[in-house]
Design an enzyme around this catalytic site. Structure first.
Site, PDB file in Angstrom:
ATOM      1  N   HIS A 261       0.857  -1.183   0.000  1.00  0.00           N
ATOM      2  CA  HIS A 261       0.000   0.000   0.000  1.00  0.00           C
ATOM      3  C   HIS A 261       0.891   1.230   0.000  1.00  0.00           C
ATOM      4  O   HIS A 261       1.659   1.450   0.935  1.00  0.00           O
ATOM      5  CB  HIS A 261      -0.927   0.018   1.224  1.00  0.00           C
ATOM      6  CG  HIS A 261      -1.847   1.193   1.257  1.00  0.00           C
ATOM      7  ND1 HIS A 261      -3.127   1.157   0.735  1.00  0.00           N
ATOM      8  CD2 HIS A 261      -1.677   2.463   1.724  1.00  0.00           C
ATOM      9  CE1 HIS A 261      -3.705   2.331   0.896  1.00  0.00           C
ATOM     10  NE2 HIS A 261      -2.845   3.143   1.485  1.00  0.00           N
ATOM     11  N   CYS A 262       0.808   2.013  -1.052  1.00  0.00           N
ATOM     12  CA  CYS A 262       1.673   3.181  -1.214  1.00  0.00           C
ATOM     13  C   CYS A 262       0.958   4.427  -0.684  1.00  0.00           C
ATOM     14  O   CYS A 262      -0.119   4.790  -1.173  1.00  0.00           O
ATOM     15  CB  CYS A 262       2.058   3.380  -2.681  1.00  0.00           C
ATOM     16  SG  CYS A 262       3.156   4.792  -2.958  1.00  0.00           S
ATOM     17  N   VAL A 263       1.554   5.067   0.313  1.00  0.00           N
ATOM     18  CA  VAL A 263       0.934   6.265   0.878  1.00  0.00           C
ATOM     19  C   VAL A 263       1.040   7.454  -0.065  1.00  0.00           C
ATOM     20  O   VAL A 263       0.254   8.403   0.034  1.00  0.00           O
ATOM     21  CB  VAL A 263       1.591   6.615   2.234  1.00  0.00           C
ATOM     22  CG1 VAL A 263       1.338   5.522   3.252  1.00  0.00           C
ATOM     23  CG2 VAL A 263       3.092   6.861   2.073  1.00  0.00           C
ATOM     24  N   ASN A 266      -1.913   6.964  -2.109  1.00  0.00           N
ATOM     25  CA  ASN A 266      -3.076   6.659  -1.271  1.00  0.00           C
ATOM     26  C   ASN A 266      -3.881   5.497  -1.844  1.00  0.00           C
ATOM     27  O   ASN A 266      -5.108   5.523  -1.881  1.00  0.00           O
ATOM     28  CB  ASN A 266      -3.969   7.896  -1.110  1.00  0.00           C
ATOM     29  CG  ASN A 266      -4.985   7.725   0.016  1.00  0.00           C
ATOM     30  OD1 ASN A 266      -4.691   7.080   1.018  1.00  0.00           O
ATOM     31  ND2 ASN A 266      -6.161   8.299  -0.152  1.00  0.00           N
ATOM     32  N   SER A 267      -3.176   4.479  -2.305  1.00  0.00           N
ATOM     33  CA  SER A 267      -3.835   3.322  -2.904  1.00  0.00           C
ATOM     34  C   SER A 267      -2.874   2.144  -2.865  1.00  0.00           C
ATOM     35  O   SER A 267      -1.670   2.301  -2.605  1.00  0.00           O
ATOM     36  CB  SER A 267      -4.258   3.618  -4.350  1.00  0.00           C
ATOM     37  OG  SER A 267      -4.851   2.479  -4.944  1.00  0.00           O
TER      38      SER A 267
END
Length: 408
Positions: A261-263, A266-267
């Site tokens: 999950h890549c901040v 945001n997905s």
């Protein structure tokens, strides 16, 4: 609803003019503060939720709620950069503390398992503000050609297009209709082990053919799953996950070939958007390095970009040069961080391993540390460099049609 009305978090109709009224938690907190009494547990969280719910702007079909996490980057980033441009020591302190604060906020939200738009807002606003400073402070000096400005703009546009593609569906598995669990045909009853995190595999399940395209690839990899690869059951989504799928605790969904999950977007990064994610990182690196080079050639003429980054005597001769030099260092710090992420991603693709699989292999002590620990080889899907990259480039493609003879 008129442009100033909205439905609050309690389902009641409210108005922007009453944003400071009718807040029992705030009134009680003020009374306790005046009487020197302590606040009850959860009072501050309730007041913060009320303030966040009432932070809105007028819109045509009703007041639109503003995400609080969007505000700090828009306000603090320009202030910090302008203060850092006043003196070398101020720039050193601010540019050193900014990554520390961002990392602290990341670990804070990661520990609370919260989704936030802070990092996406920071990334997009940083791009826009750096581009604005470049056009306003660097281009008017006359040392940057129009073709170079066009090339930088095209790189920025391509990066945003790839980022927009990466923000789409990463490959969410469809949630079964209703609350009933789907049937477990083909899986022995004793083989399913529930897991609250959705990360544990299913023991004893018979191996089956890959259904998410994990077996297809450039080098005609076998359609059968490798030995030891099982489907497993997700107790959160109530479904049987195909191989390499995982449950994201932040999104609350299972994703095909979940990487992480890549901040910053945001997905999740999964089967459907992993290529776009790598493309966005690559365009960002090229555009950022090109912009840094053009700026250093302008404010530190006669020096190579690497030398000028550490030694530029005329950088603080005027405020325009100092602001440009401060923005260059800010871009260099961000580029270094994104370059590390891109390096890890490229190494993982070369060994056909995802971040999730590497993390689980470290936890279970089942993987090999390679290249000084930069990559963890699980050995399950590694078929060689060319085959691994061919498999990555074919992600998201529809699986090939199989003939009746192959099925028989």
């Amino acid at each position: 609803l008129c442009c100033c009305e909205y439905v609050d978090r309690r389902g009641r109709r409210n108005h922007l003019a009453a944003c400071c009224c009718d807040c029992e938690e705030l009134d009680d907190g003020c009374d306790r503060w005046l009487t020197c009494k302590s606040l009850p547990p959860g009072a501050l969280e309730s007041i913060a939720d009320t303030i966040a719910d009432r932070l809105r702007v007028p819109w045509f079909s009703g007041a639109v709620k503003i995400n609080v996490s969007l505000v700090p980057p828009l306000v603090l980033l320009p202030v910090f950069l302008h203060v850092a441009a006043l003196h070398f020591l101020l720039g050193l302190i601010i540019l050193t503390s900014l990554p520390v604060v961002v990392l602290w906020y990341y670990y804070l939200t990661h520990r609370r398992k919260e989704r936030t738009l802070f990092f996406l807002s920071l990334g997009l606003f940083s791009l826009g503000y750096m581009y604005y400073v470049f056009l306003r402070e660097v281009v008017p000096r006359g040392h940057v050609e129009h073709s170079q400005v066009v090339a930088l703009t095209c790189g920025l546009i391509l990066m945003l297009a790839a980022l927009s593609r990466a923000k789409r569906d990463p490959g969410y598995l469809p949630i079964p209709a209703g609350n009933e669990k789907p049937s477990h045909q083909g899986l022995p009853n004793k083989s399913i082990r529930g897991s609250s995190s959705g990360l544990h595999g299913v023991s004893g399940a018979a191996s089956s053919r890959a259904v998410n395209g994990e077996a297809k690839g450039y080098c005609r990899m076998s359609a059968e799953q490798p030995a030891g690869v099982k489907k497993d059951w997700c107790t959160k989504c109530q479904l049987v996950r195909p191989a390499r799928a995982g449950h994201c605790r932040l999104c609350g969904r299972c994703v095909r070939r979940l990487d992480h999950h890549c901040v910053w977007i945001n997905s999740c990064v999964g089967e459907q958007n992993h290529q776009a994610f790598i493309l966005a990182l690559s365009f960002f690196m090229l555009t950022s390095v090109y912009g840094i080079t053009l700026t250093l050639h302008t404010i530190c003429r006669g020096r190579s970009p690497f030398v000028a980054l550490f030694y530029c005597p005329g950088a603080y001769s005027d405020y325009s040069s100092s602001l440009s030099f401060t923005c260059v260092w800010y871009c260099a710090i961000v580029t270094a961080g994104m370059g590390y992420i891109l390096l890890i991603q490229l190494l993982n693709i070369s060994y056909n391993v995802t971040e999730r699989e590497a993390r689980l292999a470290l936890r279970d002590n089942t993987g090999r540390r390679l290249l000084g620990g930069l990559v963890i080889d699980t050995g399950q899907y590694n078929r060689g460099l060319l085959c691994n990259w061919g498999h990555f480039l074919s992600l998201g493609a529809s699986p090939p049609q199989r003939s009746a003879e192959d099925i028989v």
